[in-house]
Design an enzyme around this catalytic site. Structure first.
Site: not given
Length: 234
Positions: A90, A150, A162, A185, A187
């Site tokens: 995701k 999610d 993201n 960050v 991911e």
């Protein structure tokens, strides 16, 4: 108990597999927490849902009960491998969602894109499990919060790191510039490479994840990548 949502870079291993190989930790002693939730909303005590996964449901429930309160609802299942891969994937798809937004695609495209991401997630997991030792697979409720929920919140929410990172890429930032600007960050950047490497072995049809990987790691122009992707979506 792990709240890490990712793979070990280089080794491309789930956290439970890494712990088993490095520290001989049996899967029965490993539990994972997944969403959908955002740290910002948990900190603000907005109602959020957490998914706890473990091999033994009674042990998992005991741990989940420790977190349940007026603003945290908990869900338990035995889907240790599936929910971890869903959390990895995701983030890749949210990054792509951000790229699409940066390229000024509209809501219609994003809805079709997210629907195809959901299907691609299932294709990957089913392909992966067919090639694993017997007994490693568990039943997956793809419509549950840890999967569809999610995915949706990460692709659509302005809290999503993201999605924000991808939006910068879509607007023309380089990967390095986006990383510096975000200062957190994302991911999905590392996950895209890990999943790409895993998929070299299992061979699942993953045009969306492959397009995101090509943009981030191979320097493919985002507009060109999504123009080609338009024809893959159903």
């Amino acid at each position: 108990m792990s709240a890490i949502k990712g793979l070990i870079p280089g080794d491309n291993m789930l956290i439970n597999d890494f712990l088993a190989e490095t520290f001989d930790l049996p899967r029965e002693q490993y539990f994972t927490i997944t969403g959908p939730c955002h740290a910002e909303e948990v900190a603000a005590e907005k109602l959020s849902y957490l998914t706890f996964s473990g091999v033994d449901l009674s042990d998992t429930q005991l741990l989940a009960d420790l977190f349940t309160n007026t603003y945290l609802q908990t869900i338990v299942n035995r889907d240790v491998l599936g929910v971890q891969f869903a959390s990895v994937l995701k983030n890749i798809y949210a990054l792509g969602s951000g790229i699409a937004h940066g390229l000024e695609y509209g809501d219609n495209f994003l809805s079709v894109y997210t629907t195809n991401c959901f299907r691609e997630m299932q294709v990957f997991l089913e392909t992966y499990e067919r090639q694993q030792p017997e007994g490693d697979a568990t039943q997956h409720n793809y419509n549950a919060s840890a999967y569809l929920g999610d995915l949706l919140v990460t692709c659509y929410s302005l809290h999503s790191r993201n999605r924000t990172f991808g939006n910068m890429i879509g607007k023309g930032y380089s990967v390095k510039a986006a990383q510096l600007e975000l200062n957190m960050v994302a991911e999905g950047y590392y996950a895209a490479k890990c999943i790409f490497e895993i998929n070299k072995t299992i061979g699942a049809h993953m045009p969306i994840a492959q397009a995101v990987h090509a943009i981030l790691w191979e320097g493919l122009n985002p507009a060109e990548a999504f123009l080609a992707l338009e024809k893959e979506l159903i």
